[in-house]
Design an enzyme around this catalytic site. Structure first.
Site, PDB file in Angstrom:
ATOM      1  N   ARG A   1      -5.512   6.250  -6.719  1.00  0.00           N
ATOM      2  CA  ARG A   1      -6.773   5.783  -6.138  1.00  0.00           C
ATOM      3  C   ARG A   1      -8.008   6.280  -6.891  1.00  0.00           C
ATOM      4  O   ARG A   1      -8.919   5.508  -7.185  1.00  0.00           O
ATOM      5  CB  ARG A   1      -6.823   6.280  -4.692  1.00  0.00           C
TER       6      ARG A   1
ATOM      7  N   CYS B   1      -3.740 -16.670  10.632  1.00  0.00           N
ATOM      8  CA  CYS B   1      -3.539 -16.791  12.074  1.00  0.00           C
ATOM      9  C   CYS B   1      -3.057 -15.479  12.674  1.00  0.00           C
ATOM     10  O   CYS B   1      -1.908 -15.339  13.095  1.00  0.00           O
ATOM     11  CB  CYS B   1      -2.520 -17.897  12.356  1.00  0.00           C
ATOM     12  N   GLU B   2      -3.911 -14.468  12.678  1.00  0.00           N
ATOM     13  CA  GLU B   2      -3.624 -13.148  13.258  1.00  0.00           C
ATOM     14  C   GLU B   2      -4.967 -12.556  13.648  1.00  0.00           C
ATOM     15  O   GLU B   2      -5.896 -12.596  12.853  1.00  0.00           O
ATOM     16  CB  GLU B   2      -3.042 -12.188  12.213  1.00  0.00           C
TER      17      GLU B   2
HETATM   18  C1  LIG Z   1       1.099   7.188  -4.105  1.00  0.00           C
HETATM   19  C2  LIG Z   1       1.448   8.388  -4.868  1.00  0.00           C
HETATM   20  C3  LIG Z   1       0.508   8.968  -5.739  1.00  0.00           C
HETATM   21  C4  LIG Z   1      -0.921   8.474  -5.873  1.00  0.00           C
HETATM   22  O1  LIG Z   1      -1.681   8.706  -4.720  1.00  0.00           O
HETATM   23  P1  LIG Z   1      -3.264   8.417  -4.751  1.00  0.00           P
HETATM   24  O2  LIG Z   1      -3.695   8.728  -3.382  1.00  0.00           O
HETATM   25  O3  LIG Z   1      -3.440   6.982  -5.086  1.00  0.00           O
HETATM   26  O4  LIG Z   1      -3.867   9.306  -5.780  1.00  0.00           O
HETATM   27  C5  LIG Z   1       0.936  10.036  -6.509  1.00  0.00           C
HETATM   28  N1  LIG Z   1       2.195  10.526  -6.413  1.00  0.00           N
HETATM   29  C6  LIG Z   1       3.108  10.006  -5.574  1.00  0.00           C
HETATM   30  C7  LIG Z   1       4.460  10.583  -5.526  1.00  0.00           C
HETATM   31  C8  LIG Z   1       2.775   8.923  -4.773  1.00  0.00           C
HETATM   32  O5  LIG Z   1       3.680   8.418  -3.934  1.00  0.00           O
END
Ligand SMILES: *Cc1c(COP(=O)(O)O)cnc(C)c1O
Length: 421
Positions: free
Chosen positions: A276, A344-345
């Site tokens: 993210r 449709c939700e």
């Molecule tokens: C989803 C995930 C991430 C990334 O998480 P973010 O919140 O997008 O930074 C990193 N490591 C693992 C094992 C994940 O499942």
């Protein structure tokens, strides 16, 4: 100059007016800024400059080949959770030596594929998985590089759906079990212990859960050192929060400083798995208002993007800012709207209670849609998935074309009414 901003009264991505992009690529469309991704990556690199480290971008946040290629070109490694993601990373030019493989349910096929390619590390989540990887590696005559995903039992204080580091979650291995499994793995000729990892959740806004988790991992690593078992790396996972509204976000510089201090005098490299925080604020979802309507005093803006395109609001009640493309629309009345899709939700909403000056035909930008946007999209209601566009300065490249109904039906057999079954 910010990658997303109003210029001459109209919202822009880098040097392009979103009205032009809507005309060229249609709506809904995910629009990403290359410079915003570059900047986010450099920000991490710079912050961790004093600590040996490897950034392994978490592919599931946004797995478009062009995004992966961009990150690979900057030297990024990758955190994958499936054989499909592995294939994508390789196709995008990612180095196998910088891939870590996470996930609670790796299959025989996925393990064999990753072993043959020679990835950097398997992040193992259970005793059964450890046994399975050992068996497959032995049979292939390959030594499997492994790390155990330790569940440090810290509360990341985030949404329960994206909280993964508590005792009762399905993720990871409790510390006491990890101690035993590391000793067991150390006896195997088919396994090479190279690290220890954790991932405690997502959208974590505080520093303490990260440092608490790292301290627990280092305690375990020290206990293992006593038994002659050494780690090359400690992987603290991802989960660094971004700002969607006015919540705190983790300052990467502060995180890096805290980690660098905890690691001082230790030989291990730090691995990070941000998803993210590298891409969320580098993308928007461009959409058009189809209709505005009022039902018993409640105003609705019905837009051409829906929960199938962007499920975060419906799934997590996530708040995303909604901006009109026209900055000063004085002739439009300001009203409070529910911004909803055509599905449709009743759960099909993108934003609630927003004061907007809009009318049908207007374009809107749903902000911070670069992570867990396209990758979580579906074909519900037989809607084709959105186009994706990458902007660099004055250039726009369609990095995934809009899905047609033919695309959707291609894998289904033709209905034959005479042959029966
Ligand atoms: C989803 C995930 C991430 C990334 O998480 P973010 O919140 O997008 O930074 C990193 N490591 C693992 C094992 C994940 O499942």
């Amino acid at each position: 100059m910010p990658a997303f901003d109003y210029r001459n009264g109209f919202y822009h991505v880098e040097d392009l007016d979103l009205r032009e992009l809507a005309e060229q690529f249609g709506t809904p469309a995910f629009i990403y800024s290359e410079s915003a991704i570059r900047e986010a990556y450099h920000h991490f690199e710079l912050a961790f400059a004093d600590q040996p480290h490897l950034i392994c971008y978490s592919v599931k946040a946004n797995s478009n080949l062009s995004i992966l290629q961009l990150l690979a070109s900057m030297g990024s490694g990758f955190d994958i959770v499936s054989g499909g993601e592995l294939t994508r990373v390789l196709k995008a030019g990612g180095s196998p030596k910088k891939i870590v493989f996470s996930g609670v349910g790796k299959t025989q096929e996925e393990i064999s594929q990753a072993l043959s390619i020679g990835i950097h590390c398997f992040n193992i989540e259970s005793e059964e998985e450890l046994t399975k990887i050992e068996k497959i590696a032995s049979a292939l005559g390959i030594v499997a590089p492994i790390s155990l995903r330790v569940n440090p039992d810290v509360d990341p204080k985030t949404h329960p759906y994206i909280s993964t580091g508590l005792k009762q979650s399905k993720f990871g291995i409790p510390t006491e079990t990890a101690l035993r499994l590391y000793q067991q793995a150390d006896q195997s000729a088919a396994l090479n212990i190279i690290g220890m990892n954790c991932h405690i959740g997502s959208q974590i806004t505080e520093l303490a859960p990260f440092t608490d988790a790292l301290i627990k991992l280092l305690e375990l690593a020290d206990a293992l050192t006593q038994k002659g078992i050494f780690m090359e790396h400690i992987d603290i996972g991802g989960g660094m929060a971004v700002q969607y509204q006015n919540e705190d976000s983790v300052a990467i510089a502060d995180l890096a400083e805290a980690i660098t201090e905890l690691m001082s005098g230790r030989p291990q490299k730090i691995l990070l798995e941000p998803g993210r925080s590298l891409v969320a604020n580098a993308g928007i979802l461009l959409t058009q208002v189809i209709y505005v309507k009022e039902n018993s005093g409640q105003n609705f803006a019905i837009i051409d993007a829906a929960m199938n395109d962007f499920i975060r609001p419906a799934l997590y009640k996530a708040w995303h800012n909604v901006l009109p493309i026209i900055q000063f629309a004085e002739e439009r009345p300001e009203r409070e709207y529910e911004v909803v899709g055509p599905i449709c939700e009743s759960g099909d909403f993108l934003a609630k209670q927003r004061r907007l000056k809009i009318r049908s035909g207007d374009l809107l930008s749903i902000q911070s849609a670069g992570a867990y946007g396209f990758t979580m999209s579906s074909n519900y209601n037989s809607r084709g998935r959105s186009a994706e566009v990458l902007v660099k300065g004055t250039h726009a490249k369609e990095i995934r074309r809009r899905e047609s109904i033919e695309d959707q039906m291609r894998l289904e057999s033709n209905p034959s009414f005479d042959s029966g079954y």
